[in-house]
Motif scaffolding. Structure first.
Motif, short mmCIF file in Angstrom:
data_model
loop_
_atom_site.label_atom_id
_atom_site.label_comp_id
_atom_site.label_asym_id
_atom_site.label_seq_id
_atom_site.Cartn_x
_atom_site.Cartn_y
_atom_site.Cartn_z
N MET A 1 -1.54 11.32 7.87
CA MET A 1 -2.07 9.99 8.15
C MET A 1 -1.26 8.96 7.37
O MET A 1 -0.92 9.17 6.22
N ALA A 2 -0.96 7.86 8.03
CA ALA A 2 -0.21 6.79 7.40
C ALA A 2 -1.03 6.15 6.27
O ALA A 2 -2.25 6.13 6.32
N VAL A 3 -0.35 5.63 5.27
CA VAL A 3 -0.99 4.96 4.16
C VAL A 3 -0.92 3.46 4.39
O VAL A 3 0.17 2.91 4.64
N SER A 4 -2.07 2.78 4.35
CA SER A 4 -2.10 1.33 4.52
C SER A 4 -1.29 0.67 3.40
O SER A 4 -1.40 1.03 2.23
N THR A 5 -0.45 -0.30 3.79
CA THR A 5 0.47 -0.93 2.85
C THR A 5 0.42 -2.45 2.98
O THR A 5 0.48 -2.98 4.09
N CYS A 6 0.35 -3.14 1.88
CA CYS A 6 0.41 -4.60 1.87
C CYS A 6 1.81 -5.03 2.31
O CYS A 6 2.81 -4.55 1.75
N ILE A 7 1.86 -5.91 3.31
CA ILE A 7 3.18 -6.32 3.82
C ILE A 7 3.88 -7.30 2.87
O ILE A 7 5.07 -7.55 3.02
N LYS A 8 3.15 -7.82 1.89
CA LYS A 8 3.75 -8.79 0.97
C LYS A 8 4.37 -8.11 -0.25
O LYS A 8 5.49 -8.43 -0.64
N CYS A 9 3.63 -7.14 -0.84
CA CYS A 9 4.12 -6.56 -2.11
C CYS A 9 4.27 -5.04 -2.07
O CYS A 9 4.77 -4.47 -3.04
N GLY A 10 3.80 -4.39 -1.00
CA GLY A 10 3.96 -2.94 -0.90
C GLY A 10 2.86 -2.14 -1.56
O GLY A 10 2.91 -0.91 -1.56
N ASN A 11 1.84 -2.79 -2.12
CA ASN A 11 0.73 -2.09 -2.76
C ASN A 11 -0.11 -1.35 -1.71
O ASN A 11 -0.07 -1.69 -0.52
N HIS A 12 -0.89 -0.33 -2.15
CA HIS A 12 -1.67 0.47 -1.22
C HIS A 12 -3.17 0.39 -1.46
O HIS A 12 -3.92 1.17 -0.89
N THR A 13 -3.63 -0.53 -2.29
CA THR A 13 -5.06 -0.62 -2.60
C THR A 13 -5.58 -1.99 -2.19
O THR A 13 -4.96 -3.01 -2.49
N PHE A 14 -6.76 -1.99 -1.54
CA PHE A 14 -7.33 -3.23 -1.01
C PHE A 14 -8.76 -3.40 -1.49
O PHE A 14 -9.41 -2.46 -1.91
N GLU A 15 -9.24 -4.64 -1.41
CA GLU A 15 -10.60 -4.96 -1.82
C GLU A 15 -11.20 -5.96 -0.85
O GLU A 15 -10.48 -6.65 -0.13
N MET A 16 -12.54 -6.03 -0.83
CA MET A 16 -13.22 -7.01 0.01
C MET A 16 -13.74 -8.12 -0.88
O MET A 16 -14.36 -7.87 -1.92
N VAL A 17 -13.47 -9.38 -0.49
CA VAL A 17 -13.84 -10.53 -1.30
C VAL A 17 -14.57 -11.55 -0.44
O VAL A 17 -14.12 -11.88 0.65
N GLU A 18 -15.73 -12.01 -0.93
CA GLU A 18 -16.50 -13.04 -0.22
C GLU A 18 -15.80 -14.38 -0.39
O GLU A 18 -15.47 -14.79 -1.50
N VAL A 19 -15.59 -15.08 0.73
CA VAL A 19 -14.87 -16.35 0.71
C VAL A 19 -15.60 -17.37 1.57
O VAL A 19 -16.12 -17.04 2.64
N SER A 20 -15.64 -18.62 1.12
CA SER A 20 -16.16 -19.74 1.93
C SER A 20 -14.99 -20.68 2.19
O SER A 20 -14.72 -21.60 1.41
N PRO A 21 -14.27 -20.48 3.31
CA PRO A 21 -13.10 -21.31 3.59
C PRO A 21 -13.48 -22.79 3.75
O PRO A 21 -14.58 -23.10 4.22
N GLN A 22 -12.58 -23.67 3.37
CA GLN A 22 -12.82 -25.09 3.54
C GLN A 22 -13.03 -25.40 5.01
O GLN A 22 -12.40 -24.80 5.88
N GLU A 23 -13.92 -26.32 5.28
CA GLU A 23 -14.24 -26.78 6.64
C GLU A 23 -14.92 -25.71 7.49
O GLU A 23 -15.10 -25.89 8.69
#
Ligand SMILES: [Zn+2]
Length: 62
Positions: A1-23
């Motif tokens: 199985m492929a390993v999920s990879t951040c396209i910006k820095c190559g890291n393989h670990t992710f997190e979920m963050v609550e966000v209230s975008p402007q507007e």
């Protein structure tokens, strides 16, 4: 199985963050790289499946 990879820095670990975008009138959950914060996905703040199940339980139809 492929390993999920951040396209910006190559890291393989992710997190979920609550966000209230402007507007925005709604909170969202961003799935982002734990290293650089690059966002790789967005989900509704409320889990729709769980929300529907709770309603079905209250209606006695589950
Ligand atoms: Zn990253």
């Amino acid at each position: 199985m492929a390993v999920s990879t951040c396209i910006k820095c190559g890291n393989h670990t992710f997190e979920m963050v609550e966000v209230s975008p402007q507007e925005s009138k709604f909170k969202l959950n961003f799935i982002q790289c734990v290293s650089c914060g690059g966002v790789v996905g967005v989900q509704d703040f409320y889990n729709i499946g769980n929300f529907v199940k709770n309603i079905a339980d209250k209606l006695g139809i589950s």
